[in-house]
Write a protein that holds these residues in place. Structure first.
Motif, PDB file in Angstrom:
ATOM      1  N   GLU A 118       0.952  -1.370  -0.069  1.00 32.16           N
ATOM      2  CA  GLU A 118       0.206   0.065   0.068  1.00 32.16           C
ATOM      3  C   GLU A 118       0.699   1.129  -0.062  1.00 32.16           C
ATOM      4  O   GLU A 118       0.503   2.166  -0.628  1.00 32.16           O
ATOM      5  N   GLY A 119       1.949   1.170   0.691  1.00 32.88           N
ATOM      6  CA  GLY A 119       2.926   2.240   0.804  1.00 32.88           C
ATOM      7  C   GLY A 119       3.222   2.585  -0.594  1.00 32.88           C
ATOM      8  O   GLY A 119       3.445   3.692  -1.240  1.00 32.88           O
ATOM      9  N   ALA A 120       3.463   1.561  -1.430  1.00 35.13           N
ATOM     10  CA  ALA A 120       3.875   1.777  -3.055  1.00 35.13           C
ATOM     11  C   ALA A 120       2.867   2.403  -3.685  1.00 35.13           C
ATOM     12  O   ALA A 120       3.123   3.349  -4.477  1.00 35.13           O
ATOM     13  N   HIS A 121       1.696   1.799  -3.421  1.00 35.52           N
ATOM     14  CA  HIS A 121       0.396   2.669  -4.104  1.00 35.52           C
ATOM     15  C   HIS A 121       0.337   4.178  -3.801  1.00 35.52           C
ATOM     16  O   HIS A 121       0.359   5.083  -4.731  1.00 35.52           O
ATOM     17  N   LEU A 122       0.718   4.252  -2.435  1.00 36.89           N
ATOM     18  CA  LEU A 122       0.505   5.854  -2.123  1.00 36.89           C
ATOM     19  C   LEU A 122       1.708   6.677  -2.532  1.00 36.89           C
ATOM     20  O   LEU A 122       1.543   7.942  -2.281  1.00 36.89           O
ATOM     21  N   VAL A 123       2.628   6.208  -2.791  1.00 37.05           N
ATOM     22  CA  VAL A 123       3.699   7.021  -3.688  1.00 37.05           C
ATOM     23  C   VAL A 123       3.628   7.321  -5.337  1.00 37.05           C
ATOM     24  O   VAL A 123       4.446   7.909  -5.914  1.00 37.05           O
ATOM     25  N   GLY A 124       2.571   6.355  -5.479  1.00 38.51           N
ATOM     26  CA  GLY A 124       2.274   6.793  -7.048  1.00 38.51           C
ATOM     27  C   GLY A 124       2.808   5.593  -7.819  1.00 38.51           C
ATOM     28  O   GLY A 124       2.944   5.645  -9.134  1.00 38.51           O
ATOM     29  N   ILE A 125       3.309   4.403  -7.442  1.00 37.36           N
ATOM     30  CA  ILE A 125       3.706   3.458  -8.337  1.00 37.36           C
ATOM     31  C   ILE A 125       2.623   2.699  -8.666  1.00 37.36           C
ATOM     32  O   ILE A 125       1.611   2.331  -8.139  1.00 37.36           O
ATOM     33  N   ASN A 126       2.732   2.204  -9.977  1.00 32.18           N
ATOM     34  CA  ASN A 126       1.730   1.280 -10.585  1.00 32.18           C
ATOM     35  C   ASN A 126       1.998  -0.071 -10.234  1.00 32.18           C
ATOM     36  O   ASN A 126       2.700  -0.518 -10.839  1.00 32.18           O
ATOM     37  N   ASP A 137      -2.082   5.215  -8.130  1.00 29.47           N
ATOM     38  CA  ASP A 137      -1.026   6.004  -8.778  1.00 29.47           C
ATOM     39  C   ASP A 137      -1.493   7.035  -9.589  1.00 29.47           C
ATOM     40  O   ASP A 137      -0.781   8.282  -9.539  1.00 29.47           O
ATOM     41  N   VAL A 194      -2.085   9.987  -7.278  1.00 33.13           N
ATOM     42  CA  VAL A 194      -0.952  10.733  -6.655  1.00 33.13           C
ATOM     43  C   VAL A 194      -0.302  11.655  -7.929  1.00 33.13           C
ATOM     44  O   VAL A 194      -0.031  12.873  -7.569  1.00 33.13           O
ATOM     45  N   LYS A 209       2.680   3.412   6.517  1.00 33.14           N
ATOM     46  CA  LYS A 209       3.264   2.520   5.327  1.00 33.14           C
ATOM     47  C   LYS A 209       4.510   2.863   4.712  1.00 33.14           C
ATOM     48  O   LYS A 209       4.750   3.192   3.438  1.00 33.14           O
ATOM     49  N   PHE A 214       8.784   2.277   3.830  1.00 32.28           N
ATOM     50  CA  PHE A 214       9.439   0.902   3.479  1.00 32.28           C
ATOM     51  C   PHE A 214      10.474   0.768   4.505  1.00 32.28           C
ATOM     52  O   PHE A 214      11.593   1.318   4.540  1.00 32.28           O
ATOM     53  N   TYR A 230       8.675   9.616  -6.656  1.00 38.18           N
ATOM     54  CA  TYR A 230       8.607   8.523  -7.622  1.00 38.18           C
ATOM     55  C   TYR A 230       8.088   9.025  -8.940  1.00 38.18           C
ATOM     56  O   TYR A 230       8.240   9.179 -10.101  1.00 38.18           O
ATOM     57  N   ILE A 231       6.979   9.966  -8.795  1.00 35.82           N
ATOM     58  CA  ILE A 231       6.132  10.575  -9.933  1.00 35.82           C
ATOM     59  C   ILE A 231       7.022  11.750 -10.828  1.00 35.82           C
ATOM     60  O   ILE A 231       6.635  11.964 -11.603  1.00 35.82           O
TER      61      ILE A 231
END
Ligand SMILES: Nc1ncnc2c1ncn2[C@@H]1O[C@H](COP(=O)(O)OP(=O)(O)O)[C@@H](O)[C@H]1O
Ligand SMILES: [Mg+2]
Lengths: 287, 235
Positions: free
Chosen positions: A175-183, B71, B74, B86, B88, B102-103
């Motif tokens: 979910e952390g990955a989702h929340l930084v905008g990763i597909n 995504d 964001v 959340k 890493f 990332y974006i």
């Protein structure tokens, strides 16, 4: 002394292949959170594709490997899209059943196309060379070098590029990955691709010194499980180190104990290491 | 800027929020108050695209976003610091921050600049930049979650209970930082159980009860509201 060095080099060879296979398994574990039982089948398919391209199209061994790793990478992506992705909201047991289903499917498929016979893969690198005083075949040297280069490239990709880091990020917190905008769909496909590539590479490198047959993935995948359990599920350095630990112990065990027991050694090691460190050598998720 | 119109969200058969209407204007700090289980996080998950509403719409600057994946949201400028952060955990503080950008991954110079700004806001993150995120204290992890979110240069930041589990002194600093971030141009939607601290920095608020909004108004009005005082401020 010479025998020991020779065996250490053999350990390095087998360990390199184990590490490649275990790396793919551990990366996909970060996405599925279960071990992908079908990984050994990808390994087997990789060997067959290389073999077929060499024998029927007459391409060079290295070129055949290149074609094969891309093909298996794509088969692996297809597996993610068609089998695991639709199951993404279901329970781990359903993932496991699906993975076993894929394993059986791919094995029967191989048997249907290539038959159950053992095949011998030729290599243009059969010559024996003198390597720092050791007598080794060129093929073994190529296995070690290719595997090490592949691992270094993978490490740099994961550590130094944004795209590579998304794989680690998703393994550590989806979910952390989702929340930084990763597909996360793209990350899952990329991870399966890499994992398929590594399996096919390992299989194609080791086939000339072993044999090609439909169930050739069984023992390797079993050992890859042992490796990622020892190294810590999902851990990348753990998969590499674990691969070499098993490779060295097997080859040394084969010399000083008995070659009949070499396959048992990895499982004995599993018991010993887990008794001392129940979480594996590395904790999960790190690079 | 952000509009929720009659939004209802279900988990299976259970309706977690019903007919929610929320409006956030550019530059504001808006707070969602309510006890545990009232539906604040569900509202946030819906805005971030982690949940799809079963009824109603979410609009960002008149653009429908309720069917977009997380995504895309964001990329459109809404970032969320979730309740459990959340992060890493085995990546370093700096790697976490970089993932937050990332974006903007193709704009290396811009990322460097933003990184500097965030380290200025939270100097302790700079000191700990090489440590794994999982090794930080609770307050530092919360700062990292906010810092990581800022790295995406959001228009709107959703902060889900940033004060949870933190010592009172750290909570005070946290709210100071939130005010500062807002001053520098980021609109903020905040979920809190700590009503007093939240209302003292907010422009307006909504009070949740069992998935419904029961009271809404400016911070002043909510401070003055007898029931709100009794239930959430305790005076
Ligand atoms: N994943 C979930 N599955 C089922 N019910 C959930 C889930 N998440 C939250 N809920 C329920 O939805 C309601 C609202 O929860 P939540 O939005 O987390 O409230 P809050 O953030 O205000 O504490 C609660 O009754 C909670 O039990
Ligand atoms: Mg909540």
């Amino acid at each position: 002394m010479d025998v020991l060095l020779q065996q250490l080099f053999n350990g390095l060879t087998i360990g390199s292949v184990y590490s490649l296979v275990a790396l793919g398994l551990t990366l996909v574990y970060g996405i599925l959170h279960i071990p992908n039982f079908a990984h050994g089948a990808l390994y087997m398919v990789g060997a067959y594709i290389t073999y077929t391209i060499m024998t029927s199209l007459g391409l060079h061994y290295l070129l055949s490997i290149l074609t094969s790793i891309i093909a298996v990478g794509m088969i692996s992506v297809l597996m993610e899209r068609l089998v695991f992705h639709p199951l993404k909201d279901s329970t781990p047991i359903q993932h496991k059943v699906a993975a076993i289903g894929m394993l059986l499917f791919l094995e029967s498929f191989a048997q249907l196309i290539w038959g159950a016979d053992y095949q011998q893969m030729e290599t243009p690198f059969g010559q024996v060379i003198d390597f720092f005083g050791l007598t080794v075949t060129m093929q073994r040297l190529i296995i070690v070098i290719t595997a090490v280069v592949a691992m270094i490239l993978l490490y740099l990709f994961l550590k130094k590029t944004f795209t590579g880091a998304t794989i680690i990020a998703m393994a550590q917190n989806r979910e952390g990955a989702h929340l930084v905008g990763i597909n996360t769909n793209k990350v899952a496909m990329l991870t399966f691709f890499i994992s398929g590539v590594l399996a096919a590479l390992g299989a194609s490198l080791t086939s000339p010194i072993n044999l090609v047959f439909p169930s050739m993935g069984h023992l390797v995948i079993l050992k890859a499980f042992v490796i990622i359990i020892i190294g810590g599920m999902g851990s990348i350095p753990g998969a590499i180190l674990g691969g070499y630990i098993i490779g060295f112990s097997e080859s040394i065990g084969a010399t000083y104990i008995s070659s009949d027991y070499s396959d048992i050694i990895s499982f004995a090691l599993l018991v010993i290491i887990l008794t001392i460190k129940p979480q594996g050598i590395f904790s999960k998720g790190g690079v | 800027m952000l509009d929720l119109k009659n939004v209802s969200v279900k988990y299976g058969n259970f309706t977690a929020i019903k007919d929610i209407n929320i409006r956030v204007d550019k530059g504001e700090i808006v707070v969602l108050l309510g006890a545990n289980g009232a539906g604040k996080s569900t509202t946030f998950r819906t805005i971030s695209g982690l949940k799809t509403p079963f009824k109603g719409n979410v609009l960002l600057e008149d653009d429908l976003i309720d069917n977009k994946p997380p995504d895309k949201i964001v990329k459109q400028g809404i970032v969320q610091c979730a309740e459990d952060r959340k992060l890493f955990p085995e990546m370093s503080v700096q790697e976490n921050m970089m993932m937050g950008a990332y974006i903007h991954r193709k704009k290396k110079n811009k990322i460097k600049q933003t990184l500097k700004e965030v380290y200025k806001l939270f100097p302790v993150l700079y000191e700990k930049r090489k440590n794994p995120a999982g090794s930080l204290s609770g307050g530092q992890q919360q700062m990292l979650a906010i810092g990581r979110a800022l790295m995406s240069k959001p228009k709107l930041m959703l902060l889900d209970e940033p004060s949870i589990g933190l010592a009172p002194l750290i909570v005070e600093q946290m709210f100071e930082s939130i005010k500062q971030i807002n001053k520098e141009g980021t609109t903020i939607l905040l979920a809190e159980q700590n009503a007093h601290a939240a209302l003292s920095i907010a422009d307006k608020g909504y009070v949740y009860e069992n998935g419904n909004i029961v009271v809404e108004g400016s911070s002043k009005e909510l401070f003055a509201n007898e029931e709100v005082r009794k239930a959430y401020i305790g005076a």
